[in-house]
Enzyme design. Structure first.
Site, PDB file in Angstrom:
ATOM      1  N   CYS A   1       0.789  -1.159  -0.122  1.00 23.51           N
ATOM      2  CA  CYS A   1       0.039   0.161  -0.071  1.00 23.51           C
ATOM      3  C   CYS A   1       0.960   1.122   0.107  1.00 23.51           C
ATOM      4  CB  CYS A   1      -0.933   0.154   1.177  1.00 23.51           C
ATOM      5  SG  CYS A   1      -2.066  -1.287   1.195  1.00 23.51           S
TER       6      CYS A   1
ATOM      7  N   GLY B   1       0.520  -0.276  -5.141  1.00 25.13           N
ATOM      8  CA  GLY B   1      -0.869  -0.762  -5.057  1.00 25.13           C
ATOM      9  C   GLY B   1      -1.730  -0.501  -6.390  1.00 25.13           C
TER      10      GLY B   1
ATOM     11  N   ASN C   1      -0.355   1.702   5.874  1.00 25.80           N
ATOM     12  CA  ASN C   1       0.626   0.514   4.903  1.00 25.80           C
ATOM     13  C   ASN C   1       1.286  -0.408   5.872  1.00 25.80           C
ATOM     14  OD1 ASN C   1       4.008   1.044   3.551  1.00 25.80           O
ATOM     15  ND2 ASN C   1       2.119  -0.791   3.198  1.00 25.80           N
ATOM     16  N   GLY C   2       1.011  -1.718   5.582  1.00 20.70           N
ATOM     17  CA  GLY C   2       1.621  -2.829   6.393  1.00 20.70           C
ATOM     18  C   GLY C   2       0.812  -3.655   6.718  1.00 20.70           C
TER      19      GLY C   2
ATOM     20  N   TYR D   1      12.852  -4.054  -4.423  1.00 22.47           N
ATOM     21  CA  TYR D   1      11.819  -4.205  -5.477  1.00 22.47           C
ATOM     22  C   TYR D   1      10.728  -3.232  -5.449  1.00 22.47           C
ATOM     23  CZ  TYR D   1       7.697  -5.946  -7.725  1.00 22.47           C
ATOM     24  OH  TYR D   1       6.491  -6.109  -8.575  1.00 22.47           O
TER      25      TYR D   1
END
Length: 478
Positions: A7, A35, A110-111, A254
């Site tokens: 995210c 995302g 996010n997470g 990445y």
């Protein structure tokens, strides 16, 4: 199985009413790589929250007509999502909005929480009713619960952090304040900056701050809470230095954009260093080095420079299709559409092929096949990460060892499966070379988890529970 991450969060607070929705739109556009499932923006117009959220890319969800309907305001929060916990449906779109006795709140996250299941169980037993299957709603409930007792929203966030475990970078908006927080481990990135007109912006990556014309001030420290209001910026550090820093190393390999800088380290430079490490660890006689777009390109340059082999462009990416790693649906078909081999660059040559990872081997096998079809004589694959051997509980959707190719096969066997002449991975002991030091999480490679492993490790655990409840209700006539 397909694995996903992750995210992106964004927030803006302006000194005067402005087109904060437009700022959030461009910020999310810069974070689209994080995302591609859904996105949303909530605008604060003098205490009135107006939102739009839906499935799709930022440019699809926020057409010119939709964006023009969002009012001017002093604050906005936004989110791009690929769900790691929770399914693909509109209910799981973020930011999550909450109304409570002391006001309103919008939250983007996010997470992944490593204790999400037990927290949700406790909340449900106390009477909480969940409308989504993401653990972000769990965070929202806990912050709200604490807000009813706390003197301020930032105090409530601090109290909630005593309960939360795992990975979370949060951007939260109340009627008067914009707040961001990063978990004490710092698993996921978060930074803030300022624009020329005096607005503060918070984002998952520095590239989004720059995309809206801002200058990056700094990264949010692990455990830090920042409070933005008309009075300026206040930092709270009561949760800082309680844990050792554990930024996800795969952000550098990445996830992040190469032009981002995370915790003072250039993502481009980290990938370049990975290529140099690979060249030293796995040299090979070849004619040209090529990278798999996009995250393999910087490592390929590093490999080329360290090995002395020429760098070439052997694969062309269709820029109008999303990343196969996080795009929903069948990955094999998307690889066919996404990449094409440059026959003139690879025909009759011995190729060193650089990519960021191998998970199941499907994508890697297809890429090797593309190069074979284009006439490559030899293909020596080099991977700028170690083998995936363990599940991740912090936001990367790797949830089962049985689906990880490296758990079931040796390196020579994997080379044979994907059709490569040889295969070499980045040595796990050399991960520190990417960032110039320690302070990172590599549990998906090493199994060394910073937190305790969750009791329920299924990524769809909340979806299953919801299905079971519906089934029980039907069977009982409820």
């Amino acid at each position: 199985m397909s694995i996903h991450e992750e995210c992106g969060v964004f927030g803006v607070i302006a000194p005067e009413p402005a087109d904060v929705a437009g700022v959030a739109y461009y910020g999310l556009y810069a974070l689209q790589h994080r995302g591609q499932e859904s996105c949303g923006i909530v605008v604060n117009d003098d205490g009135v929250f107006v939102s739009h959220k839906d499935l799709g890319l930022v440019s699809e969800v926020f057409s010119g007509d939709i964006l023009s309907r969002l009012p001017k305001g002093t604050m906005a929060v936004g989110h791009v999502r690929y769900g790691t916990t929770g399914g693909t449906n509109r209910n799981n779109c973020q930011p999550i909005e909450v109304n409570h006795q002391k006001g309103r709140m919008a939250l983007a996250h996010n997470g992944n929480l490593s204790n999400a299941a037990e927290l949700r169980n406790a909340l449900e037993l106390s009477g909480a009713i969940f409308h989504t299957t993401s653990d972000t709603e769990t965070i929202a409930y806990i912050v709200t619960r604490e807000r009813l007792k706390a003197a301020s929203i930032e105090e409530a966030v601090s109290m909630a952090m005593d309960t939360l475990d795992g990975a979370y970078s949060l951007v939260l908006m109340s009627p008067q304040k914009l707040i961001c927080a990063r978990d004490p481990y710092g698993f996921r990135p978060l930074c803030y900056g300022r624009t020329a007109d005096g607005a503060y912006v918070v984002a998952s990556e520095s590239c989004a701050v720059k995309a809206v014309g801002g200058q990056v001030v700094r990264d949010v420290e692990p455990g830090e809470i920042l409070v933005f209001s008309r009075d300026g910026v206040v930092s709270r550090k009561e949760h800082c230095q309680k844990k050792g820093k554990k930024l996800c190393i795969f952000e550098y390999i990445y996830f992040a954009r190469p032009d981002s800088v995370i915790d003072g380290v250039s993502v481009h430079l980290a990938r370049y260093r990975a290529g140099k490490v690979l060249a030293k660890a796995h040299p090979v006689e070849a004619d040209v080095v090529i990278g798999v777009p996009d995250s393999g390109l910087d490592a390929a340059i590093g490999y080329s420079e360290e090995s002395g082999l020429p760098y070439g462009i052997g694969l062309i990416k269709n820029k109008y299709i999303g990343r196969t790693f996080i795009a929903p649906g069948d990955r094999l078909d998307k690889v066919k559409i996404k990449l094409a081999a440059v026959e003139e660059a690879v025909k009759g040559k011995r190729i060193v092929l650089i990519d960021d990872s191998i998970v199941r081997g499907t994508t890697s096998g297809r890429i090797v096949g593309l190069l074979r079809e284009a006439g490559a004589r030899e293909i020596h694959m080099r991977v700028s990460s170690p083998p995936f051997l363990h599940p991740c509980y912090y936001g990367t959707d790797i949830d089962s060892q049985e689906h990880l190719l490296a758990c079931r096969h040796t390196v020579p066997e994997i080379a044979d499966i994907i059709g490569a002449d040889s295969l070499g991975y980045l040595p796990a002991g050399q991960l520190g070379a990417l960032t110039g030091g320690g302070g990172y999480c590599s549990a998906c490679f090493t199994g060394d988890y910073p937190t305790r492993i969750p009791a329920d490790t299924r990524k769809d655990r909340f979806e299953r529970r919801l299905s079971e409840k519906k089934r029980d209700a039907c069977s009982s006539g409820g």
